[in-house]
Structures are given as structure tokens and as C-alpha cells.
Design an enzyme around this catalytic site. Structure first.
Site, PDB file in Angstrom:
ATOM      1  N   ARG A  59       0.837  -1.211   0.000  1.00 55.24           N
ATOM      2  CA  ARG A  59       0.000   0.000   0.000  1.00 55.24           C
ATOM      3  C   ARG A  59       0.871   1.259   0.000  1.00 55.24           C
ATOM      4  O   ARG A  59       0.501   2.301  -0.535  1.00 55.24           O
ATOM      5  CB  ARG A  59      -0.966  -0.012   1.191  1.00 55.24           C
ATOM      6  CG  ARG A  59      -1.830   1.247   1.273  1.00 55.24           C
ATOM      7  CD  ARG A  59      -3.085   1.065   2.126  1.00 55.24           C
ATOM      8  NE  ARG A  59      -2.836   0.431   3.402  1.00 55.24           N
ATOM      9  CZ  ARG A  59      -2.232   1.016   4.457  1.00 55.24           C
ATOM     10  NH1 ARG A  59      -1.806   2.257   4.361  1.00 55.24           N
ATOM     11  NH2 ARG A  59      -2.053   0.361   5.578  1.00 55.24           N
ATOM     12  N   TYR A 112     -16.112  14.782 -16.227  1.00 54.58           N
ATOM     13  CA  TYR A 112     -16.546  13.387 -16.116  1.00 54.58           C
ATOM     14  C   TYR A 112     -17.671  13.362 -15.065  1.00 54.58           C
ATOM     15  O   TYR A 112     -17.531  13.970 -13.990  1.00 54.58           O
ATOM     16  CB  TYR A 112     -15.351  12.551 -15.673  1.00 54.58           C
ATOM     17  CG  TYR A 112     -15.654  11.095 -15.544  1.00 54.58           C
ATOM     18  CD1 TYR A 112     -15.898  10.310 -16.667  1.00 54.58           C
ATOM     19  CD2 TYR A 112     -15.685  10.487 -14.298  1.00 54.58           C
ATOM     20  CE1 TYR A 112     -16.180   8.968 -16.542  1.00 54.58           C
ATOM     21  CE2 TYR A 112     -15.956   9.137 -14.177  1.00 54.58           C
ATOM     22  CZ  TYR A 112     -16.207   8.376 -15.297  1.00 54.58           C
ATOM     23  OH  TYR A 112     -16.477   7.055 -15.176  1.00 54.58           O
ATOM     24  N   ASP A 184      -7.517  17.150 -15.504  1.00 57.23           N
ATOM     25  CA  ASP A 184      -7.819  15.761 -15.866  1.00 57.23           C
ATOM     26  C   ASP A 184      -7.414  15.604 -17.331  1.00 57.23           C
ATOM     27  O   ASP A 184      -8.053  16.171 -18.222  1.00 57.23           O
ATOM     28  CB  ASP A 184      -9.314  15.489 -15.655  1.00 57.23           C
ATOM     29  CG  ASP A 184      -9.691  14.034 -15.935  1.00 57.23           C
ATOM     30  OD1 ASP A 184      -8.982  13.368 -16.710  1.00 57.23           O
ATOM     31  OD2 ASP A 184     -10.720  13.571 -15.396  1.00 57.23           O
ATOM     32  N   LYS A 209      -8.468   4.307 -19.479  1.00 53.40           N
ATOM     33  CA  LYS A 209      -8.749   4.755 -20.843  1.00 53.40           C
ATOM     34  C   LYS A 209      -7.481   4.621 -21.695  1.00 53.40           C
ATOM     35  O   LYS A 209      -6.970   3.534 -21.832  1.00 53.40           O
ATOM     36  CB  LYS A 209      -9.302   6.179 -20.796  1.00 53.40           C
ATOM     37  CG  LYS A 209     -10.344   6.407 -19.684  1.00 53.40           C
ATOM     38  CD  LYS A 209     -11.615   5.608 -19.846  1.00 53.40           C
ATOM     39  CE  LYS A 209     -12.523   5.591 -18.619  1.00 53.40           C
ATOM     40  NZ  LYS A 209     -12.895   6.868 -18.060  1.00 53.40           N
TER      41      LYS A 209
HETATM   42  C1  LIG Z   1     -13.298   7.417 -16.805  1.00 57.16           C
HETATM   43  C2  LIG Z   1     -12.917   8.778 -16.382  1.00 57.16           C
HETATM   44  C3  LIG Z   1     -12.681   9.087 -15.039  1.00 57.16           C
HETATM   45  C4  LIG Z   1     -12.854   8.072 -13.932  1.00 57.16           C
HETATM   46  O1  LIG Z   1     -11.984   7.002 -14.057  1.00 57.16           O
HETATM   47  P1  LIG Z   1     -12.284   5.477 -13.591  1.00 57.16           P
HETATM   48  O2  LIG Z   1     -11.034   4.800 -13.964  1.00 57.16           O
HETATM   49  O3  LIG Z   1     -13.493   5.018 -14.307  1.00 57.16           O
HETATM   50  O4  LIG Z   1     -12.518   5.528 -12.108  1.00 57.16           O
HETATM   51  C5  LIG Z   1     -12.284  10.379 -14.728  1.00 57.16           C
HETATM   52  N1  LIG Z   1     -12.152  11.324 -15.690  1.00 57.16           N
HETATM   53  C6  LIG Z   1     -12.390  11.055 -16.986  1.00 57.16           C
HETATM   54  C7  LIG Z   1     -12.239  12.137 -18.000  1.00 57.16           C
HETATM   55  C8  LIG Z   1     -12.785   9.782 -17.381  1.00 57.16           C
HETATM   56  O5  LIG Z   1     -13.036   9.538 -18.674  1.00 57.16           O
END
Ligand SMILES: *Cc1c(COP(=O)(O)O)cnc(C)c1O
Length: 394
Positions: A59, A112, A184, A209
């Protein structure tokens, strides 16, 4: 880790952060272990004091996870990376590190879905307030800032409107008043956009992603530009316990190696698909940063190395026609998520952004007819033929 500063992006994607297993010389080792044996009682004590950099417990740190953290931090040009169990865990690590009772968040209104929904549903319980504004207009950011504002949070291109925000302009505002800015960068990955170079303090990713890219892992990462922020964020991650698992890190590191070539191919496909959609008589509008019709086309050219692989569009017949299209796609999968090797199609208003109020959706430009396409690495002709046959059913 030894790094050659002259290496290009794809070379770093393959080699950055890499260590070779000392025992067997393994090129792709995995340390699937929860804990690490100390050499002696004194050694254990020194690891806890921080006077020895030895591993303690997964962790807190693990070589396989560390390799991934180093690699992504290096690609983003940051001080250090903190891997998390999911992208939402990364968002929450940033929120928890920089928000507190009495503090205020300024964020883009098209984020998101859950990144916004938790601020409006969970964080008020801890006394956090927020303003969601249209950050594509930097003046709105400036006007929303209050004395108690402690964090600025952007997403660009935004999900699902594909609106582009000027990171440099907003970083300037953030620095004037000394408030950290987090971007992000999920929709671009460091291959297409480097927010830290444009002045942001932190970058976060859903590595689910583009970075992993194979629809087999949920994972997140925060990269901080400064040591001080890095330490604050790491302490939150370690104590909340939203660490990544070594196997998850090992697979994500594997995905990262092909990031550049996957995006090159998918982006080439996306441009062809966007041009096809724009000319189709049943399509009302298309938003794609590679089309001169995109409202922030010039800014996109300046800020991003390429237009990416995400396209939003609406059919002339609105949501009902959009549903017929989605239900008739054969190659593309009707599924949420994005940035993977396979083409995905979804309907944000009823799926990823369904938790937002209709006013919030309206203000963010998430119309009922908006259909979101994440273009994959299949053959462009096949993706277009799939859209064509489904549009014929409309
Ligand atoms: C999918 C996504 C998230 C969240 O991520 P997870 O891996 O699903 O928890 C945050 N920001 C964006 C732009 C995303 O596409």
C-alpha cells in the site's frame, strides 16, 4: 532510474521507469507481494524512519507500481506519480488533499460525470462548497474565485462535450492567487497534451482509458509537478488505501508501451470518421477538435499535439434517431469508457452523465441528442461502413 533526456516519447513509453529483476534478469518482472522482508530489525526501523529507501508494504510502495508511477510522471514531465485503484480514486485523492471544511472548489461545468456528482452529493457533508463554471471562458474562472477557494479543477477536452479549455490562461490565474490547478488529462494522455508544461500543478488520469487502452483494467494516476504536492497526495493515497494492485500496475505498464502508436492509428481513423459524419445528411452537428468547425479549433491546435479520438455528434432526428443508430451498430460496441483499441458508442445524457440535474446538463451543453464515439484502432473503412449501415436503419 537512469533516463536519457534526449529519448523521444515512444522510447520513454517503452523504457521509462524500467528496472530489471536482479535475481533472474526478467525484462518484465512483477512483484505480486503484499509485504517485504527486512534484512534485520535495524533495517526495518530505518525503512520506517525513511533513512533507508527499502520497500515496506505494497500500500505504501511496490517496485512494479513504482515503475509505472515513474514512467507516467516522466512522460507528463512531473516530479512524481501516485498510482491509484481507479481514475475516481485519483480524483478523490486530489479533492481530499486540497479541499477541507470551509474551502471552495472552482471547476469546469463539463467534467466526467462522477467527478462533479460527488462534489455536489458527498463533499457538502464535509463543508466543501463549489462553483461549476464554463472554463472555456477564463474570465468565468477568475470571477468564480473566492477568498476560500483552494483548488481549481479542469478537464480538457471535456467529457462529453469535447470543449477545449485554455490551460495556460487558467494556470496564470491560478498562479496569481497561488491556488493549485489540477487538469484531468484522460482524454489526451501525455502523448497529445502536457498540462504541466502549460503551467498546471497536477495532472490526473483515468488510466482505464488511453494509458492502459485495452479495456481490461480500471486504474488511475495523479502526477504532481512539485515535491510538496506530491508528498501531500501520496500521504492521502496511502492512508485512504486506494493503492493500485501490482498486477493492475503490471498490465497498465504493458499498455503504456504502445500508447503513441495506438493513438496515432485511432486518431487517423477519428479524422476520417468525423469527416464522414459531417457530410452525412442525417447528422445535425459534429464536434471534433480536428474539424475547423470546432468552437476552439485554434486553441486545440496550439495546446494539443493532435485532435484525439473522441467525437460527439447529434442526429437531425434527435435522441430517438440516435437510439436507432446505437442499437444497430455491429462492429462498434454500445458501451461506456473510451480510449481503448475498440470503437465504443454511448449516450451520455442517459448513461455516464445521468446523475447530473437537467439544469447542470443544460449548462454544460450535454444535450439529449448528444452521442459520443470513442474511435478505436480497427480499419477506418470498417468503422465507417458500420456507421453507414446503422445510419441507413434510421
Ligand atoms: C473514466 C474517467 C474518469 C474516472 O476514471 P475510472 O477509472 O473510471 O474511475 C475520470 N475522468 C475522466 C475524463 C474519465 O473519462
Amino acid at each position: 532510474m537512469q533516463h536519457d533526456d534526449n529519448l523521444g516519447f515512444d522510447s520513454l513509453a517503452v523504457h521509462a521507469g524500467k528496472f530489471h529483476d536482479e535475481l533472474g534478469g526478467a525484462v518484465s518482472p512483477i512483484y505480486q507481494t503484499s509485504t517485504f522482508k527486512f534484512e534485520s530489525a535495524d533495517h526495518g526501523a530505518k525503512c520506517f524512519q525513511g533513512t533507508d529507501s527499502g520497500y515496506i508494504y505494497t500500500r505504501i510502495g511496490n517496485p512494479t507500481i513504482g515503475e509505472l508511477e515513474d514512467a507516467v510522471a516522466r512522460l507528463e514531465g512531473g516530479y512524481g506519480g501516485i498510482a491509484t485503484s481507479s481514475g475516481m480514486a485519483a480524483v478523490n485523492v486530489v479533492y481530499l488533499a486540497f479541499l477541507a471544511a470551509g474551502k471552495h472548489l472552482v471547476a469546469h461545468n463539463s467534467l466526467y460525470g462522477p467527478s462533479r456528482a460527488i462534489i455536489e452529493s458527498l463533499y457538502p457533508k464535509f463543508g466543501v462548497t463549489s462553483s461549476f463554471i464554463d472554463a472555456t471562458d477564463p474570465e468565468q474562472v477568475r470571477n468564480a474565485i473566492r477568498p476560500e477557494t483552494s483548488l481549481l479543477f479542469l478537464e480538457t477536452p471535456a467529457n462529453p462535450t469535447i470543449g477545449i479549455t485554455d490551460i495556460k490562461a487558467i494556470a496564470q490565474i491560478a498562479h496569481e492567487i497561488n491556488i493549485p490547478l489540477c487538469v484531468d488529462n484522460t482524454f489526451c494522455s501525455p502523448y497529445l497534451q502536457k498540462p504541466l508544461e502549460l503551467g498546471a500543478d497536477m495532472v490526473m488520469h483515468s488510466m482505464t482509458k488511453f494509458i492502459n487502452g485495452h479495456a481490461d483494467i480500471v486504474a488511475g494516476m495523479v502526477v504532481a509537478a512539485k515535491k510538496e504536492h506530491y508528498q501531500q497526495l501520496r500521504s492521502v493515497m496511502v492512508n485512504i488505501g486506494c493503492n493500485m494492485d501490482p498486477h493492475q500496475a503490471w498490465l497498465t505498464r504493458r499498455g503504456l508501451k504502445t500508447l503513441g502508436i495506438r493513438i496515432d492509428r485511432a486518431q487517423e481513423n477519428a479524422m476520417k470518421v468525423a469527416l464522414y459524419l459531417e457530410k452525412h445528411p442525417k447528422i445535425a452537428w459534429v464536434i471534433y477538435p480536428g474539424l475547423p468547425s470546432h468552437p476552439q479549433y485554434e486553441l486545440g491546435l496550439r495546446q494539443m499535439k493532435g485532435p484525439g479520438t473522441m467525437i460527439s455528434f447529434g442526429l437531425k432526428g434527435g435522441l430517438e434517431e440516435g437510439k436507432v443508430l446505437m442499437n444497430n451498430m455491429k462492429l462498434a460496441l454500445l458501451a461506456v469508457s473510451l480510449g481503448g483499441i475498440e470503437t465504443l458508442i454511448q449516450h451520455p445524457a442517459s448513461m455516464t452523465h445521468s446523475k447530473l440535474s437537467s439544469e447542470a446538463k443544460h449548462a454544460a451543453g450535454i444535450s439529449d441528442e448528444l452521442v459520443r464515439l470513442s474511435v478505436g484502432i480497427e480499419n477506418a473503412e470498417d468503422i465507417i461502413a458500420d456507421l453507414d449501415q446503422a445510419l441507413n436503419m434510421v
